[in-house]
Enzyme design. Structure first.
Site, mmCIF file in Angstrom:
data_model
loop_
_atom_site.group_PDB
_atom_site.id
_atom_site.type_symbol
_atom_site.label_atom_id
_atom_site.label_comp_id
_atom_site.label_asym_id
_atom_site.label_seq_id
_atom_site.Cartn_x
_atom_site.Cartn_y
_atom_site.Cartn_z
ATOM 1 N N ASP A 8 -10.964 40.020 16.885
ATOM 2 C CA ASP A 8 -10.309 40.244 18.530
ATOM 3 C C ASP A 8 -9.560 41.830 18.289
ATOM 4 O O ASP A 8 -9.038 42.076 17.050
ATOM 5 C CB ASP A 8 -9.416 39.668 18.956
ATOM 6 C CG ASP A 8 -9.658 39.142 20.137
ATOM 7 O OD1 ASP A 8 -10.111 40.679 21.228
ATOM 8 O OD2 ASP A 8 -9.378 38.351 21.086
ATOM 9 N N GLU A 10 -6.069 43.008 20.585
ATOM 10 C CA GLU A 10 -4.564 42.773 20.719
ATOM 11 C C GLU A 10 -3.793 41.869 19.539
ATOM 12 O O GLU A 10 -3.212 42.674 20.374
ATOM 13 C CB GLU A 10 -4.531 41.045 22.210
ATOM 14 C CG GLU A 10 -5.941 42.109 23.648
ATOM 15 C CD GLU A 10 -6.623 41.356 23.298
ATOM 16 O OE1 GLU A 10 -7.638 42.156 24.960
ATOM 17 O OE2 GLU A 10 -7.518 41.044 22.101
ATOM 18 N N HIS A 60 -13.979 41.378 21.046
ATOM 19 C CA HIS A 60 -13.184 41.947 22.233
ATOM 20 C C HIS A 60 -13.810 42.480 22.695
ATOM 21 O O HIS A 60 -14.956 44.024 22.416
ATOM 22 C CB HIS A 60 -12.035 43.191 20.840
ATOM 23 C CG HIS A 60 -10.966 43.604 22.397
ATOM 24 N ND1 HIS A 60 -10.246 43.584 22.780
ATOM 25 C CD2 HIS A 60 -10.930 45.018 22.697
ATOM 26 C CE1 HIS A 60 -9.862 43.832 24.088
ATOM 27 N NE2 HIS A 60 -9.718 45.204 23.707
ATOM 28 N N HIS A 104 -4.694 36.791 19.714
ATOM 29 C CA HIS A 104 -3.939 36.654 20.686
ATOM 30 C C HIS A 104 -3.419 35.075 21.055
ATOM 31 O O HIS A 104 -4.200 34.004 21.347
ATOM 32 C CB HIS A 104 -3.945 37.404 21.868
ATOM 33 C CG HIS A 104 -4.932 37.293 22.330
ATOM 34 N ND1 HIS A 104 -4.971 36.832 23.675
ATOM 35 C CD2 HIS A 104 -6.583 37.636 22.506
ATOM 36 C CE1 HIS A 104 -6.395 36.240 23.984
ATOM 37 N NE2 HIS A 104 -7.340 37.612 23.215
ATOM 38 N N HIS A 115 -3.625 36.106 27.287
ATOM 39 C CA HIS A 115 -4.544 35.730 28.571
ATOM 40 C C HIS A 115 -5.642 34.700 27.626
ATOM 41 O O HIS A 115 -5.604 34.739 26.545
ATOM 42 C CB HIS A 115 -5.119 37.033 28.461
ATOM 43 C CG HIS A 115 -5.691 37.338 27.337
ATOM 44 N ND1 HIS A 115 -5.498 38.436 26.653
ATOM 45 C CD2 HIS A 115 -7.116 37.566 27.088
ATOM 46 C CE1 HIS A 115 -6.661 39.316 26.039
ATOM 47 N NE2 HIS A 115 -7.119 38.756 26.873
ATOM 48 N N GLU A 134 -8.169 30.805 23.587
ATOM 49 C CA GLU A 134 -9.422 31.660 22.739
ATOM 50 C C GLU A 134 -9.412 30.920 20.752
ATOM 51 O O GLU A 134 -10.345 30.951 20.462
ATOM 52 C CB GLU A 134 -9.416 33.659 22.583
ATOM 53 C CG GLU A 134 -9.859 33.626 24.058
ATOM 54 C CD GLU A 134 -9.637 35.394 24.252
ATOM 55 O OE1 GLU A 134 -9.048 35.830 22.846
ATOM 56 O OE2 GLU A 134 -8.915 35.264 24.979
#
Length: 275
Positions: A8, A10, A60, A104, A115, A134
């Site tokens: 990912d 972030e 991502h 994240h 998020h 996630e």
């Protein structure tokens, strides 16, 4: 030894803002280079531990952030979308360990760029009544296949969230959240050295886990009641309240079905899944 890496963005070293992680952002090109460096550090650690195959899934947003020519030559890259299993596409029971790089914290948490899968469109998620994002859903899906998560990298809040799910997972904090768009950053070379060392140690000592075949209940609260209403047209999806739907099933199938929910939601809103 076969290693699977879900990347990912972030939670990557040095990145704190949407302009760092979204295509078209003023610092996105720099962000994707930073992403490649964190991923390559993890690959180098896996190879040092004896990995013979490393699969990297660009997980991502558009899933085209990693440039193939910037990736460590020991790895094969899964790039682009749509993918049947999204952030975990390509993960099978034949892998020996999972690495979650650049992850994240879930929606509502004070971590950097926090998020759950679709930004503001998803307000909350629960897996068997437990708040999940996630990180937790990736861990549970890997466990369903009998593959342990060996390492997670991200900010300190993401690391704490992983530890709550499974304290045996090695975590590497590459930054320390001050707010959703601010963090104290570890020097890049220091962070990548820590990633490589952690992966080398954890992968070498990764344990065998039994596949979890028990069915689970996934519930998602959407910002829009319209999304929740339309999703009830999918067999097995029921309403918990006007904005919350749920379904019961075995992972990883339930994870794949959740990907369908996100595509339906994206077709009804102006917000794409960006993970």
């Amino acid at each position: 030894m076969r290693i699977y890496l879900s990347a990912d963005m972030e939670g990557i070293t040095g990145l704190v803002d949407a302009d760092d992680v979204q295509p078209g952002g003023r610092d996105y090109e720099r962000g994707r280079r930073m992403m490649a460096e964190d991923v390559n550090a993890a690959i180098a650690g896996a190879v040092a531990a004896g990995a013979t195959h490393v699969t990297v899934n660009d997980a991502h947003g558009p899933m085209r952030n990693l440039l193939p020519e910037t990736l460590h030559p020991a790895a094969r890259l899964i790039r682009g979308k749509p993918k049947n299993m999204g952030m975990l596409d390509g993960l099978t029971s034949g892998h020996d360990a999972v690495l979650c790089v650049g992850y994240h914290s879930r929606a509502g948490e004070p971590g950097v760029l926090s998020h759950s899968f679709m930004g503001h469109e998803i307000e909350d998620m629960w897996l068997d009544g437990r708040p999940v994002g996630e990180i937790g859903l990736a861990h549970a899906t890997a466990a369903a296949l009998g593959v342990p998560v060996a390492v997670l990298t991200g900010d300190d809040r993401a690391c704490e969230e992983m530890t709550e799910w499974d304290p045996s997972v090695t975590t590497v904090a590459v930054k320390y959240a001050h707010d959703r768009f601010a963090a104290e950053l570890r020097p890049a070379e220091e962070a990548r050295a820590a990633i490589e060392e952690a992966v080398a140690t954890a992968v070498a000592g990764s344990r065998i886990v039994a596949a979890n075949v028990d069915p689970a209940v996934l519930a998602v609260r959407w910002q829009s009641a319209s999304v929740a209403s339309v999703l009830q047209g999918i067999p097995g999806v029921t309403a918990r309240d006007s904005r919350t739907v749920q379904a019961r099933g075995a992972l990883p199938g339930l994870y794949r079905q959740f990907g369908v929910w996100m595509r339906v939601a994206a077709s009804m809103t102006d917000q794409q899944p960006y993970c």
